[in-house]
Design a protein around this motif. Sequence first.
Motif, PDB file in Angstrom:
ATOM      1  N   ILE A   2       0.860  -1.182   0.000  1.00  0.00           N
ATOM      2  CA  ILE A   2       0.000   0.000   0.000  1.00  0.00           C
ATOM      3  C   ILE A   2       0.898   1.235   0.000  1.00  0.00           C
ATOM      4  N   LYS A   3       0.490   2.232  -0.763  1.00  0.00           N
ATOM      5  CA  LYS A   3       1.253   3.471  -0.855  1.00  0.00           C
ATOM      6  C   LYS A   3       0.292   4.634  -0.652  1.00  0.00           C
ATOM      7  N   ILE A   4       0.694   5.606   0.169  1.00  0.00           N
ATOM      8  CA  ILE A   4      -0.103   6.817   0.343  1.00  0.00           C
ATOM      9  C   ILE A   4       0.715   8.016  -0.107  1.00  0.00           C
ATOM     10  N   TYR A   5       0.131   8.796  -0.999  1.00  0.00           N
ATOM     11  CA  TYR A   5       0.720  10.079  -1.407  1.00  0.00           C
ATOM     12  C   TYR A   5       0.196  11.090  -0.397  1.00  0.00           C
ATOM     13  N   HIS A   6       1.103  11.579   0.428  1.00  0.00           N
ATOM     14  CA  HIS A   6       0.750  12.257   1.666  1.00  0.00           C
ATOM     15  C   HIS A   6       1.318  13.665   1.729  1.00  0.00           C
ATOM     16  N   ASN A   7       0.472  14.585   2.201  1.00  0.00           N
ATOM     17  CA  ASN A   7       0.886  15.944   2.514  1.00  0.00           C
ATOM     18  C   ASN A   7       0.637  16.141   4.010  1.00  0.00           C
ATOM     19  N   PRO A   8       1.694  16.162   4.825  1.00  0.00           N
ATOM     20  CA  PRO A   8       1.525  16.266   6.282  1.00  0.00           C
ATOM     21  C   PRO A   8       0.764  17.503   6.746  1.00  0.00           C
ATOM     22  N   ARG A   9       0.682  18.540   5.925  1.00  0.00           N
ATOM     23  CA  ARG A   9      -0.013  19.762   6.321  1.00  0.00           C
ATOM     24  C   ARG A   9      -1.513  19.695   6.054  1.00  0.00           C
ATOM     25  N   CYS A  10      -1.965  18.636   5.404  1.00  0.00           N
ATOM     26  CA  CYS A  10      -3.378  18.486   5.043  1.00  0.00           C
ATOM     27  C   CYS A  10      -4.082  17.597   6.062  1.00  0.00           C
ATOM     28  N   SER A  11      -5.160  18.085   6.639  1.00  0.00           N
ATOM     29  CA  SER A  11      -5.874  17.309   7.665  1.00  0.00           C
ATOM     30  C   SER A  11      -6.465  16.019   7.090  1.00  0.00           C
ATOM     31  N   ILE A  29       4.888   5.666   2.712  1.00  0.00           N
ATOM     32  CA  ILE A  29       4.471   7.071   2.665  1.00  0.00           C
ATOM     33  C   ILE A  29       5.292   7.782   1.598  1.00  0.00           C
ATOM     34  N   VAL A  30       4.615   8.424   0.677  1.00  0.00           N
ATOM     35  CA  VAL A  30       5.284   9.214  -0.356  1.00  0.00           C
ATOM     36  C   VAL A  30       4.935  10.672  -0.098  1.00  0.00           C
ATOM     37  N   LYS A  31       5.923  11.442   0.321  1.00  0.00           N
ATOM     38  CA  LYS A  31       5.721  12.880   0.536  1.00  0.00           C
ATOM     39  C   LYS A  31       6.003  13.588  -0.786  1.00  0.00           C
ATOM     40  N   TYR A  32       4.966  13.624  -1.619  1.00  0.00           N
ATOM     41  CA  TYR A  32       5.104  14.085  -2.996  1.00  0.00           C
ATOM     42  C   TYR A  32       5.427  15.574  -3.118  1.00  0.00           C
ATOM     43  N   LEU A  33       5.278  16.333  -2.044  1.00  0.00           N
ATOM     44  CA  LEU A  33       5.682  17.745  -2.096  1.00  0.00           C
ATOM     45  C   LEU A  33       7.197  17.866  -1.964  1.00  0.00           C
ATOM     46  N   ASP A  34       7.815  16.924  -1.240  1.00  0.00           N
ATOM     47  CA  ASP A  34       9.267  16.936  -1.064  1.00  0.00           C
ATOM     48  C   ASP A  34       9.986  16.384  -2.295  1.00  0.00           C
ATOM     49  N   ILE A  35       9.437  15.315  -2.848  1.00  0.00           N
ATOM     50  CA  ILE A  35      10.001  14.697  -4.052  1.00  0.00           C
ATOM     51  C   ILE A  35       8.858  14.580  -5.058  1.00  0.00           C
ATOM     52  N   PRO A  36       8.748  15.549  -5.976  1.00  0.00           N
ATOM     53  CA  PRO A  36       7.630  15.547  -6.919  1.00  0.00           C
ATOM     54  C   PRO A  36       7.565  14.260  -7.740  1.00  0.00           C
ATOM     55  N   MET A  37       6.349  13.866  -8.062  1.00  0.00           N
ATOM     56  CA  MET A  37       6.124  12.670  -8.859  1.00  0.00           C
ATOM     57  C   MET A  37       6.607  12.893 -10.288  1.00  0.00           C
ATOM     58  N   GLU A  38       7.136  11.841 -10.892  1.00  0.00           N
ATOM     59  CA  GLU A  38       7.510  11.889 -12.303  1.00  0.00           C
ATOM     60  C   GLU A  38       6.230  11.837 -13.141  1.00  0.00           C
ATOM     61  N   ASP A  76      -1.530  16.126 -21.076  1.00  0.00           N
ATOM     62  CA  ASP A  76      -0.076  16.208 -20.894  1.00  0.00           C
ATOM     63  C   ASP A  76       0.335  17.522 -20.240  1.00  0.00           C
ATOM     64  N   GLU A  77      -0.314  18.611 -20.632  1.00  0.00           N
ATOM     65  CA  GLU A  77      -0.004  19.912 -20.023  1.00  0.00           C
ATOM     66  C   GLU A  77      -0.442  19.950 -18.562  1.00  0.00           C
ATOM     67  N   LEU A  78      -1.581  19.334 -18.259  1.00  0.00           N
ATOM     68  CA  LEU A  78      -2.043  19.272 -16.868  1.00  0.00           C
ATOM     69  C   LEU A  78      -1.105  18.422 -16.016  1.00  0.00           C
ATOM     70  N   ILE A  79      -0.638  17.319 -16.578  1.00  0.00           N
ATOM     71  CA  ILE A  79       0.321  16.464 -15.864  1.00  0.00           C
ATOM     72  C   ILE A  79       1.621  17.224 -15.621  1.00  0.00           C
ATOM     73  N   GLN A  80       2.061  17.978 -16.615  1.00  0.00           N
ATOM     74  CA  GLN A  80       3.258  18.816 -16.454  1.00  0.00           C
ATOM     75  C   GLN A  80       3.037  19.841 -15.341  1.00  0.00           C
ATOM     76  N   ALA A  81       1.863  20.431 -15.285  1.00  0.00           N
ATOM     77  CA  ALA A  81       1.545  21.412 -14.242  1.00  0.00           C
ATOM     78  C   ALA A  81       1.602  20.759 -12.862  1.00  0.00           C
ATOM     79  N   MET A  82       1.065  19.537 -12.746  1.00  0.00           N
ATOM     80  CA  MET A  82       1.096  18.833 -11.457  1.00  0.00           C
ATOM     81  C   MET A  82       2.520  18.473 -11.058  1.00  0.00           C
ATOM     82  N   GLN A  83       3.341  18.153 -12.041  1.00  0.00           N
ATOM     83  CA  GLN A  83       4.733  17.835 -11.728  1.00  0.00           C
ATOM     84  C   GLN A  83       5.470  19.092 -11.252  1.00  0.00           C
TER      85      GLN A  83
END
Length: 114
Positions: A2-11, A29-38, A76-83
């Motif tokens: 199991i993997k959780i994409y987690h933001n510790p600042r989000c309730s 735990i994947v802290k995606y704000l610290d290491i952005p997703m590819e 693709d542009e939206l994915i780029q924006a999220m990255q």
Amino acid sequence: MIKIYHNPRCSKSREGLNILAESGQDFQIVKYLDIPMEKEEIKEVLSLLGISAEELIRKNEKDWKENYKDKKLSDDELIQAMQEHPKLIERPIVVCDETAVIGRPPEKIKDIIS
């Protein structure tokens, strides 16, 4: 696993993490704000969720309003924006085997881990 994409600042993300901890199952735990997703990772999560890139975007975020709000963007542009701006990604996301869920409300997480 199991993997959780987690933001510790989000309730909601913290609530989701608690649900996983209480389940007694191993999870990553994947802290995606610290290491952005590819880009490929974002595409894989979208596929597991069964949603479009636009549906994963948090449209009330400052980065969205300032940079993208009134533009017509491709997936693709939206994915780029999220990255480039990981805060735009809905949270928490929990992936379990070949299934994923956005934990809003966090109780949705129980549906895929049981």
